[in-house]
Design an enzyme around this catalytic site. Structure first.
Site, PDB file in Angstrom:
ATOM      1  N   ASP A 257      60.203  41.961  98.463  1.00 56.10           N
ATOM      2  CA  ASP A 257      61.630  41.692  98.441  1.00 56.10           C
ATOM      3  C   ASP A 257      62.012  40.763  99.596  1.00 56.10           C
ATOM      4  OD1 ASP A 257      61.879  43.380  96.342  1.00 56.10           O
ATOM      5  OD2 ASP A 257      62.864  44.999  97.420  1.00 56.10           O
ATOM      6  N   LYS A 279      65.939  38.489  95.209  1.00 60.28           N
ATOM      7  CA  LYS A 279      67.056  37.800  94.559  1.00 60.28           C
ATOM      8  C   LYS A 279      68.243  37.754  95.511  1.00 60.28           C
ATOM      9  CE  LYS A 279      67.028  40.632  91.008  1.00 60.28           C
ATOM     10  NZ  LYS A 279      65.787  41.373  91.197  1.00 60.28           N
ATOM     11  N   MET A 392      74.758  48.685  99.049  1.00 59.00           N
ATOM     12  CA  MET A 392      75.161  47.385  98.506  1.00 59.00           C
ATOM     13  C   MET A 392      76.670  47.269  98.330  1.00 59.00           C
ATOM     14  SD  MET A 392      72.114  47.080  95.667  1.00 59.00           S
ATOM     15  CE  MET A 392      71.919  48.827  95.341  1.00 59.00           C
TER      16      MET A 392
END
Length: 502
Positions: A257, A279, A392
Site C-alpha cells: 500500500d 490508490k 478514513m
C-alpha cells in the site's frame, strides 16, 4: 586467564540418554543446568549441602539424585560430564581439577579458564537444534544472536525437521547422490511444503512430499507460488509481528500500500521486487481488479508474494475481497494479522478504547465517502458511554459532527484526532465534538488520521506518552492551513474522500 589466544572449540552434540552427569551446586544456576540435562535424557546427580526448592522437589520425586555435603572427587566416578555451578571459587576449582585427573569433561559456569567444554546458547525447534558459542569469551553476544534467530525461526521448522527425519530413508533412496539430494532439498524448501506446516495443514505437506519422493516425478514442489496477506500495522516497524517479518524476508514480490512506511519496507529481503499498488483520491490507476490480477500472475509464476497492507488486512482493508479472488483462481494463501489503526493510534495517543468508568463498548467505523456514511446506524453511534474509532474520516468531519449531534450525541463529547499514529511525526489534536471540524482545519490535519470519539478521548491530555503533547484550541499553529489534499475543512459540503491505501 585471557582467552584471546584460545583455539576455536570443536562443536559436538552429545547423546546423554541414560548417562550420568554431575551438577555441583544447589542454587538457581544448578537448577537451570539440571533441567536442561533432564530434557536431554541424562541421569542427573546434584551434589550440594542443600537444594533450592525446585531441585529439592525433583529429588523427592526421584527425577534427580542428591549427594548431600561438600564436593568429593568420588562423586565423579560414574560421571560422563560434570558442571560446577556453585558460588564458591575454591569448590569450582576442585571440581575442575578432579575432572581433569579423571579425563572427565567439566564446565565451570562463567569461568572459561577452568572449563573444558562450553554450553552454547541454544535454539530448539523439535529435533532441530542450533547451538551458538563465542568460545566462552562473549556469552552475551551469543545470547543476542540466539534472540535474533529465535525471532526468525518459527515452530514450522520443528514440524519440517520431524517430517524429513521420518522420511529420511525414502529421501536417500530417491536421491542417492548427495548433490542431487541438496538440490532437491533446496527445491522443497523454496516451495509450499513449509507453508503447509506453518498453517497446520500437515496432511497436505505429507502428500506434497510423497509426490516428490515418488519415482519419476518432476519438480511439483517448486512450481506452485503463494500469496500472504500481511498486516504492516500503523507505521512503526517495531509493531510488525514476527510472522510478518519472516514473510518479508522470504518474499519474492511485495505488493504494498501507499501508506506502508519506508521503515517497514526496509525489512524486506534485499532482492525482493517492491510494487506500490496504493490508490489515491482521484487516481485509480491501480484498481482493485488490477491488484487481484498481479497477485494471481506472480503466484502462478511460482513466486512467493506478500500483499502488504497498512494496519490489518481484515479491518477496512479489502482482505476478504482479495482472498475470494485468490480462492476462485486456486492460489494458495495465508493471512497474517496486523495491528489495526484504532488500536495503535489509541495506544500511542494514551487513549484507552474501553474504560470501566467511561466506555463499555467500541465501534470501528469507516467514513471515507458520503455513501459509506449513509449506511451507518446513526442512532446507535450517537449513544453515550461507547467509543467510536472512525477510519478514513478526515474529509468528512463536518458531516460526522452534524449527524452525531442531530441523533443525540452530546456536542461536548471529547475527541482525539490522531495523525500519522505511531510514526515520528505523529500529532494528536483534542477537543469536543462541536469544535471538531474547526480544530482539524486550524491544525491542518491530513490523512492518514484516525478519529477517536468518546469520553475516553479526554484522557489523551493526561495519559499521552509518545511524541509531543496533544494540540488543543489554545495551542499555537505550526503548520500552514492552506488547503491541501486530505486536509479537513470546515465547509458544510463534503469534499472528495481520500481513500486509504488498498
Amino acid at each position: 586467564m585471557s582467552n584471546d589466544n584460545a583455539p576455536p572449540l570443536y562443536p559436538l552434540f552429545a547423546d546423554l540418554r541414560g548417562r550420568t552427569v554431575l551438577v555441583v551446586g544447589g542454587g538457581a544456576v544448578a537448577r537451570r543446568k539440571a533441567s536442561a540435562l533432564l530434557q536431554a535424557g541424562a541421569r542427573v546427580v546434584v551434589g550440594a549441602p542443600a537444594l533450592e526448592p525446585e531441585l529439592r522437589a525433583l529429588a523427592q520425586a526421584g527425577r534427580i539424585a542428591h549427594l548431600p555435603g561438600r564436593f568429593q572427587p568420588a562423586w565423579l566416578d560414574d560421571a560422563w560430564l560434570a558442571i560446577a555451578a556453585t558460588d564458591d571459587d575454591a569448590v569450582n576449582r576442585e571440581v575442575a581439577a578432579a575432572g581433569q585427573a579423571r579425563r572427565i569433561w567439566v564446565n565451570v559456569v562463567d569461568d572459561v579458564a577452568l572449563s573444558r567444554f562450553q554450553v552454547p546458547a541454544r535454539i530448539e525447534r523439535g529435533p532441530l537444534q542450533i547451538a551458538i558459542s563465542s568460545g566462552g569469551g562473549a556469552p552475551m553476544l551469543a545470547r543476542l544472536l540466539r534472540e535474533r534467530l529465535e525471532a526468525q525461526l518459527d515452530d514450522s521448522w520443528a514440524a519440517l525437521a520431524t517430517l524429513l527425519a521420518r522420511q529420511r530413508g525414502r529421501i536417500r533412496e530417491r536421491w542417492p547422490e548427495p548433490g542431487a539430494r541438496r538440490r532437491a532439498f533446496a527445491r522443497l524448501l523454496a516451495g509450499p511444503l513449509q507453508g503447509f506446516l506453518r498453517r497446520g495443514r500437515h496432511r497436505e505437506a505429507e502428500r506434497l512430499l510423497d509426490a516428490e519422493l515418488a519415482p519419476g516425478t518432476g519438480n511439483a514442489a517448486a512450481t506452485a507460488g503463494s500469496v500472504a496477506l500481511v498486516g504492516a500495522g500503523p507505521g512503526d516497524p517495531g509493531l510488525l509481528t514476527l510472522r510478518a517479518l519472516r514473510l518479508l524476508n522470504e518474499a519474492d514480490v511485495i505488493l504494498h500500500d501507499r501508506l506502508v512506511g519506508e521503515g517497514v519496507l526496509a525489512l524486506a529481503r534485499r532482492d525482493a521486487e517492491l510494487v506500490c499498488v496504493g490508490k489515491r483520491a482521484g487516481d485509480h490507476g491501480t484498481t482493485q481488479a488490477r491488484i487481484h490480477a498481479l497477485m494471481i500472475e506472480h503466484a502462478r509464476a511460482g513466486r512467493r508474494v506478500v500483499r502488504l497492507k497498512g494496519g490489518d488486512p481484515f479491518v477496512f482493508g479489502r482482505g476478504g475481497e482479495e482472498l475470494e479472488a485468490l480462492r476462485a483462481h486456486g492460489v494458495d494463501y495465508e493471512v497474517v494479522p496486523g495491528i489495526t489503526a484504532a488500536l495503535a493510534c489509541a495506544a500511542y495517543a494514551g487513549v484507552p478504547l474501553t474504560h470501566r468508568d467511561h466506555a463499555q463498548s467500541l465501534r470501528l467505523v469507516t467514513a471515507h465517502c458520503a455513501a459509506s456514511l449513509d449506511g451507518l446506524d446513526w442512532p446507535a453511534l450517537a449513544q453515550e458511554r461507547q467509543t467510536l474509532a472512525v477510519y478514513m474520516g478526515v474529509a468528512m468531519l463536518d458531516t460526522l459532527r452534524t449527524r452525531l449531534i442531530r441523533h443525540g450525541r452530546d456536542p461536548a463529547t471529547p475527541f482525539a484526532l490522531v495523525e500519522n499514529g505511531s510514526r515520528p511525526d505523529q500529532r494528536v489534536v483534542v477537543g469536543t465534538l462541536h469544535e471538531l471540524p474547526a480544530q482539524a482545519h486550524r491544525h491542518a490535519v491530513r490523512s492518514p488520521a484516525l478519529l477517536i470519539l468518546g469520553e475516553v478521548a479526554a484522557l489523551a491530555d493526561t495519559l499521552h506518552w509518545f511524541g509531543d503533547g496533544p494540540l488543543s484550541a489554545d495551542s499555537p499553529v505550526h503548520r500552514s492551513t492552506a488547503p491541501q489534499a486530505g486536509t479537513a475543512k470546515p465547509a458544510p459540503a463534503p469534499e472528495p474522500a481520500l481513500e486509504r491505501a488498498a
